[in-house]
Design a protein around this motif. Structure first.
Motif, PDB file in Angstrom:
ATOM      1  N   LYS A   1      46.564 -21.076  56.293  1.00 52.30           N
ATOM      2  CA  LYS A   1      47.280 -20.908  57.519  1.00 52.30           C
ATOM      3  C   LYS A   1      48.170 -21.752  58.000  1.00 52.30           C
ATOM      4  CE  LYS A   1      45.531 -19.969  62.200  1.00 52.30           C
ATOM      5  NZ  LYS A   1      44.473 -19.666  63.107  1.00 52.30           N
ATOM      6  N   MET A   2      47.700 -23.033  57.960  1.00 47.95           N
ATOM      7  CA  MET A   2      48.529 -24.052  58.577  1.00 47.95           C
ATOM      8  C   MET A   2      49.215 -25.063  57.663  1.00 47.95           C
ATOM      9  SD  MET A   2      46.093 -25.128  61.625  1.00 47.95           S
ATOM     10  CE  MET A   2      47.060 -26.409  62.630  1.00 47.95           C
ATOM     11  N   GLY A   3      48.832 -24.884  56.364  1.00 49.02           N
ATOM     12  CA  GLY A   3      49.190 -25.902  55.292  1.00 49.02           C
ATOM     13  C   GLY A   3      48.385 -27.204  55.177  1.00 49.02           C
ATOM     14  N   LYS A   4      48.442 -27.983  56.537  1.00 50.03           N
ATOM     15  CA  LYS A   4      47.467 -28.882  56.262  1.00 50.03           C
ATOM     16  C   LYS A   4      46.935 -28.971  57.807  1.00 50.03           C
ATOM     17  CE  LYS A   4      49.673 -32.279  53.548  1.00 50.03           C
ATOM     18  NZ  LYS A   4      50.251 -33.661  53.235  1.00 50.03           N
ATOM     19  N   LYS A   5      45.758 -29.300  58.191  1.00 50.96           N
ATOM     20  CA  LYS A   5      45.075 -29.699  59.474  1.00 50.96           C
ATOM     21  C   LYS A   5      44.301 -30.672  59.475  1.00 50.96           C
ATOM     22  CE  LYS A   5      41.393 -26.481  58.613  1.00 50.96           C
ATOM     23  NZ  LYS A   5      40.513 -25.133  58.918  1.00 50.96           N
ATOM     24  N   ASP A   6      43.828 -31.024  60.793  1.00 47.14           N
ATOM     25  CA  ASP A   6      42.754 -32.092  60.985  1.00 47.14           C
ATOM     26  C   ASP A   6      41.618 -31.213  61.497  1.00 47.14           C
ATOM     27  OD1 ASP A   6      44.859 -33.876  60.149  1.00 47.14           O
ATOM     28  OD2 ASP A   6      44.853 -34.638  62.168  1.00 47.14           O
ATOM     29  N   ILE A   7      40.508 -31.952  61.440  1.00 42.87           N
ATOM     30  CA  ILE A   7      39.116 -31.308  61.963  1.00 42.87           C
ATOM     31  C   ILE A   7      38.417 -32.474  62.517  1.00 42.87           C
ATOM     32  CG2 ILE A   7      36.896 -30.112  61.395  1.00 42.87           C
ATOM     33  CD1 ILE A   7      38.373 -28.939  58.827  1.00 42.87           C
ATOM     34  N   ILE A   8      37.665 -32.336  63.542  1.00 46.96           N
ATOM     35  CA  ILE A   8      36.802 -33.328  64.095  1.00 46.96           C
ATOM     36  C   ILE A   8      35.424 -32.531  64.368  1.00 46.96           C
ATOM     37  CG2 ILE A   8      36.238 -34.701  66.099  1.00 46.96           C
ATOM     38  CD1 ILE A   8      39.392 -35.212  66.592  1.00 46.96           C
ATOM     39  N   LYS A   9      34.393 -33.037  64.075  1.00 42.67           N
ATOM     40  CA  LYS A   9      32.902 -32.583  64.118  1.00 42.67           C
ATOM     41  C   LYS A   9      32.254 -33.809  64.976  1.00 42.67           C
ATOM     42  CE  LYS A   9      32.381 -29.963  60.078  1.00 42.67           C
ATOM     43  NZ  LYS A   9      31.426 -29.733  59.151  1.00 42.67           N
ATOM     44  N   VAL A  10      31.635 -33.466  66.344  1.00 49.01           N
ATOM     45  CA  VAL A  10      30.921 -34.196  67.035  1.00 49.01           C
ATOM     46  C   VAL A  10      29.438 -33.770  66.941  1.00 49.01           C
ATOM     47  CG1 VAL A  10      30.478 -35.160  69.325  1.00 49.01           C
ATOM     48  CG2 VAL A  10      32.744 -34.534  68.445  1.00 49.01           C
ATOM     49  N   ASP A  11      28.465 -34.453  66.542  1.00 48.24           N
ATOM     50  CA  ASP A  11      27.266 -34.165  66.239  1.00 48.24           C
ATOM     51  C   ASP A  11      26.267 -34.680  67.559  1.00 48.24           C
ATOM     52  OD1 ASP A  11      24.734 -33.267  65.444  1.00 48.24           O
ATOM     53  OD2 ASP A  11      24.570 -34.451  63.647  1.00 48.24           O
ATOM     54  N   LYS A  12      26.358 -34.046  68.541  1.00 45.47           N
ATOM     55  CA  LYS A  12      25.607 -34.509  69.865  1.00 45.47           C
ATOM     56  C   LYS A  12      25.218 -33.085  70.762  1.00 45.47           C
ATOM     57  CE  LYS A  12      26.320 -37.207  73.723  1.00 45.47           C
ATOM     58  NZ  LYS A  12      25.362 -38.303  73.665  1.00 45.47           N
TER      59      LYS A  12
ATOM     60  N   ILE B   1      31.189 -33.666  53.690  1.00 43.73           N
ATOM     61  CA  ILE B   1      30.758 -33.676  55.235  1.00 43.73           C
ATOM     62  C   ILE B   1      29.762 -32.869  55.484  1.00 43.73           C
ATOM     63  CG2 ILE B   1      31.668 -33.575  57.626  1.00 43.73           C
ATOM     64  CD1 ILE B   1      33.024 -35.799  56.141  1.00 43.73           C
ATOM     65  N   ASP B   2      28.628 -33.245  55.868  1.00 46.67           N
ATOM     66  CA  ASP B   2      27.447 -32.321  56.264  1.00 46.67           C
ATOM     67  C   ASP B   2      28.115 -31.642  57.577  1.00 46.67           C
ATOM     68  OD1 ASP B   2      25.836 -33.205  54.205  1.00 46.67           O
ATOM     69  OD2 ASP B   2      24.877 -34.728  55.275  1.00 46.67           O
ATOM     70  N   SER B   3      27.165 -30.093  57.416  1.00 49.84           N
ATOM     71  CA  SER B   3      27.197 -29.376  58.591  1.00 49.84           C
ATOM     72  C   SER B   3      26.503 -30.052  59.937  1.00 49.84           C
ATOM     73  CB  SER B   3      26.818 -27.945  58.338  1.00 49.84           C
ATOM     74  OG  SER B   3      25.339 -28.038  58.187  1.00 49.84           O
ATOM     75  N   ILE B   4      26.846 -29.750  61.185  1.00 52.86           N
ATOM     76  CA  ILE B   4      26.073 -30.245  62.079  1.00 52.86           C
ATOM     77  C   ILE B   4      25.051 -29.430  62.736  1.00 52.86           C
ATOM     78  CG2 ILE B   4      27.836 -32.150  62.836  1.00 52.86           C
ATOM     79  CD1 ILE B   4      28.854 -30.139  64.892  1.00 52.86           C
ATOM     80  N   GLN B   5      24.090 -29.690  63.241  1.00 50.75           N
ATOM     81  CA  GLN B   5      22.962 -28.887  63.966  1.00 50.75           C
ATOM     82  C   GLN B   5      23.354 -28.395  65.253  1.00 50.75           C
ATOM     83  OE1 GLN B   5      20.292 -27.260  62.203  1.00 50.75           O
ATOM     84  NE2 GLN B   5      21.939 -28.109  60.673  1.00 50.75           N
ATOM     85  N   ASN B   6      23.771 -29.493  66.061  1.00 50.18           N
ATOM     86  CA  ASN B   6      23.966 -29.280  67.609  1.00 50.18           C
ATOM     87  C   ASN B   6      25.225 -30.114  67.914  1.00 50.18           C
ATOM     88  OD1 ASN B   6      21.802 -27.580  68.586  1.00 50.18           O
ATOM     89  ND2 ASN B   6      20.658 -29.240  67.622  1.00 50.18           N
ATOM     90  N   GLY B   7      26.332 -29.332  68.196  1.00 46.07           N
ATOM     91  CA  GLY B   7      27.403 -30.030  68.616  1.00 46.07           C
ATOM     92  C   GLY B   7      28.784 -29.288  68.941  1.00 46.07           C
ATOM     93  N   ILE B   8      29.979 -29.744  68.554  1.00 47.56           N
ATOM     94  CA  ILE B   8      30.979 -29.237  68.597  1.00 47.56           C
ATOM     95  C   ILE B   8      31.899 -29.615  67.345  1.00 47.56           C
ATOM     96  CG2 ILE B   8      30.948 -29.081  70.886  1.00 47.56           C
ATOM     97  CD1 ILE B   8      33.250 -31.287  71.079  1.00 47.56           C
ATOM     98  N   VAL B   9      32.666 -28.388  66.799  1.00 44.97           N
ATOM     99  CA  VAL B   9      33.880 -28.593  65.713  1.00 44.97           C
ATOM    100  C   VAL B   9      35.033 -28.161  66.386  1.00 44.97           C
ATOM    101  CG1 VAL B   9      34.600 -27.889  63.533  1.00 44.97           C
ATOM    102  CG2 VAL B   9      31.972 -28.089  64.180  1.00 44.97           C
ATOM    103  N   LEU B  10      35.967 -29.288  66.279  1.00 46.80           N
ATOM    104  CA  LEU B  10      37.438 -29.059  66.841  1.00 46.80           C
ATOM    105  C   LEU B  10      38.165 -28.749  65.502  1.00 46.80           C
ATOM    106  CD1 LEU B  10      37.873 -32.084  69.159  1.00 46.80           C
ATOM    107  CD2 LEU B  10      36.822 -29.626  69.754  1.00 46.80           C
TER     108      LEU B  10
END
Length: 138
Positions: free
Chosen positions: A46-57, A3-12
């Motif tokens: 830290k959590m064992g398993k986790k989810d991540i959301i990336k929004v490129d906006k 999953i590529d990094s984003i240039q501008n946006g948010i990461v949850l």
């Protein structure tokens, strides 16, 4: 998987495993016209398993109360020009406004369509919210 990094946006980040889809829909990310990457059950020390959301906006007004209501403890990172410029840890909100609807059919919010749905946190340990108008719990 890459999953590529984003240039501008948010990461949850640090989303409890299994909560990403609910956050995705409740924030309205499905309606955005931009790239949204969601990773589920990512290994985490830290959590064992986790989810991540990336929004490129470039500009996206995120409602932290929605995230805090669903999953307090999520980390929100603001990315500008490929660099993290701000990090916020989301807490359980004290008040919810127009995030959920009162389920009491006799509540004023069910009768008057323009009244905001407001819930106040009454028990943080059990995560109980009560309607400001009729005291029904959510």
């Amino acid at each position: 998987m890459k999953i590529d990094s984003i240039q501008n946006g948010i990461v949850l980040d640090h989303i409890t495993a299994g909560n990403a889809m609910r956050i995705y829909y409740d924030l309205g990310l499905d309606k955005l016209d931009c790239s949204v990457a969601m990773m589920q059950n990512v290994k985490s020390v830290k959590m064992g398993k986790k989810d991540i959301i990336k929004v490129d906006k470039d500009e996206y007004d995120i409602n932290l109360d929605v995230i805090g209501y669903i999953d307090p403890g999520v980390t929100v990172s603001i990315i500008k020009d490929g660099i993290t410029v701000e990090k916020k840890k989301v807490d359980l909100p004290k008040r919810l406004i127009n995030i959920k609807k009162c389920r009491n059919p006799r509540c004023i919010t069910a009768i008057e369509p323009n009244i905001p749905h407001i819930f106040n946190l009454t028990d943080p340990e059990k995560r109980i919210y009560r309607c400001e108008y009729c005291e029904a719990d959510k």
